[in-house]
Design a protein around this motif. Structure first.
Motif, PDB file in Angstrom:
ATOM      1  N   GLY A 168       0.816  -1.218   0.000  1.00 58.27           N
ATOM      2  CA  GLY A 168       0.000   0.000   0.000  1.00 58.27           C
ATOM      3  C   GLY A 168       0.845   1.260   0.000  1.00 58.27           C
ATOM      4  O   GLY A 168       2.052   1.227  -0.274  1.00 58.27           O
ATOM      5  N   SER A 173      -1.082   6.432   6.147  1.00 60.12           N
ATOM      6  CA  SER A 173      -1.520   5.176   6.780  1.00 60.12           C
ATOM      7  C   SER A 173      -1.203   5.220   8.276  1.00 60.12           C
ATOM      8  O   SER A 173      -0.517   6.125   8.763  1.00 60.12           O
ATOM      9  CB  SER A 173      -0.788   3.982   6.146  1.00 60.12           C
ATOM     10  OG  SER A 173       0.548   3.954   6.603  1.00 60.12           O
ATOM     11  N   HIS A 220      -2.728  -6.722   5.932  1.00 65.80           N
ATOM     12  CA  HIS A 220      -1.731  -5.812   6.516  1.00 65.80           C
ATOM     13  C   HIS A 220      -1.909  -5.715   8.034  1.00 65.80           C
ATOM     14  O   HIS A 220      -1.229  -4.930   8.688  1.00 65.80           O
ATOM     15  CB  HIS A 220      -1.856  -4.415   5.895  1.00 65.80           C
ATOM     16  CG  HIS A 220      -1.212  -4.328   4.544  1.00 65.80           C
ATOM     17  ND1 HIS A 220      -1.366  -3.248   3.694  1.00 65.80           N
ATOM     18  CD2 HIS A 220      -0.399  -5.200   3.872  1.00 65.80           C
ATOM     19  CE1 HIS A 220      -0.692  -3.459   2.567  1.00 65.80           C
ATOM     20  NE2 HIS A 220      -0.093  -4.630   2.649  1.00 65.80           N
ATOM     21  N   THR A 262      -4.889   0.122   3.884  1.00 60.28           N
ATOM     22  CA  THR A 262      -3.894  -0.044   2.827  1.00 60.28           C
ATOM     23  C   THR A 262      -4.012  -1.413   2.142  1.00 60.28           C
ATOM     24  O   THR A 262      -3.202  -1.737   1.280  1.00 60.28           O
ATOM     25  CB  THR A 262      -2.472   0.094   3.413  1.00 60.28           C
ATOM     26  OG1 THR A 262      -2.315  -0.835   4.483  1.00 60.28           O
ATOM     27  CG2 THR A 262      -2.218   1.499   3.929  1.00 60.28           C
ATOM     28  N   ALA A 263      -4.997  -2.224   2.540  1.00 54.98           N
ATOM     29  CA  ALA A 263      -5.234  -3.523   1.874  1.00 54.98           C
ATOM     30  C   ALA A 263      -6.745  -3.746   1.796  1.00 54.98           C
ATOM     31  O   ALA A 263      -7.491  -3.330   2.694  1.00 54.98           O
ATOM     32  CB  ALA A 263      -4.559  -4.658   2.657  1.00 54.98           C
TER      33      ALA A 263
END
Ligand code: FES
Length: 272
Positions: A168, A173, A220, A262-263
């Motif tokens: 990502g 994040s 993640h 991020t996933a």
């Protein structure tokens, strides 16, 4: 300094304080400067009285009237006689105190030795609680993908961690600025952040799903659902000069529930 090192230092400090306490009690008891006094017990008094009578009997004239001018014999029971420290020796109280202090000292010493023995092999062997070399970073990166391009977390038992690829965007994040990605990989601690169950991976949904209370995380380790209060914890990682992927299990990083994921999760049916 790792958690185990801090624990060892804490145990050593407790042991030292205990030993000092025992030593101070023992020394204080052992250097009493007050004179020791006491009284002889009744049996000893009776024995002495009998002995004195036996010694005096042959000297007494057989039919002589008692001499009323002689002083009355001293009753050893009522007229107790003080004895000196050499005669009296160690008092019962001193003996008891020294015995208790000795047993306590032995107990503390054993506790310290057992605690160190329990933790020492973990530190020496480079196991959990210290830096763990998981293998060549490049080789590991190729193992975490399935042939269809999906992710297959790689479990490293010595580190109790899953290796997952980080694909990502770090900016924005919940990992931004943290040393949790190296060589394109992250190391997630297998322990659920809710109540500590081991969280298995779920290939179908491409995430981690806890069987205990159904907390869910994407691959993640970002929080997706359930009672877990935050993302899965992760370790500080690095790739050393020889290309080894190093997981520092002495440094656990916690991150709050991700608002910027991020996933993608889920990518298929759930496993629980
Ligand atoms: S221990 Fe994992 S959800 Fe409760």
């Amino acid at each position: 300094m790792s958690t185990n090192q801090i624990l060892i230092l804490a145990f050593a400090a407790i042991g030292l304080v205990g030993a000092l306490a025992v030593a101070s009690v023992a020394l204080r008891r052992g250097t009493d400067t007050e004179p020791i006094t006491g009284v002889t017990d009744r049996k000893a008094m009776r024995r002495d009285r009998k002995r004195r009578r036996a010694q005096a009997a042959p000297e007494m004239p057989a039919a002589t009237a008692p001499d009323h001018d002689e002083p009355a014999p001293i009753d050893p029971i009522t007229q107790r006689q003080e004895v000196g420290p050499e005669e009296y020796g160690v008092t019962r109280r001193q003996f008891f105190n020294r015995g208790v202090a000795g047993i306590f000292g032995l107990f503390m010493a054993q506790m310290g030795i057992f605690s160190l023995g329990f933790m020492w092999p973990r530190i020496k062997a480079g196991g959990f609680g210290s830096k763990v070399a998981a293998g060549k970073a490049e080789a590991l990166a190729t193992q975490v993908f399935l042939p269809d391009g999906r992710v297959s977390p790689l479990f490293v038992p010595a580190a109790q961690a899953y290796l997952v690829p980080f694909q990502g965007d770090m900016a924005g994040s919940s990992f931004e600025g943290l040393p949790v990605v190296a060589g394109g990989l992250m190391a997630l601690w297998q322990r659920c952040v809710h109540l500590g169950c081991r969280v298995p991976q779920c290939d179908a949904s491409q995430g981690f799903e806890c069987p205990c209370h159904s907390s869910k995380y994407n691959y993640h380790g970002e929080y997706e659902g359930g009672p877990a209060p935050r993302n899965l914890d992760r370790f500080v990682v690095e790739v050393d000069d020889s290309g080894q992927f190093i997981i520092d299990t002495g440094q656990v990083l916690q991150t709050s529930r991700a608002s910027n994921k991020t996933a993608v999760y889920p990518q298929g049916p759930s496993c629980i």
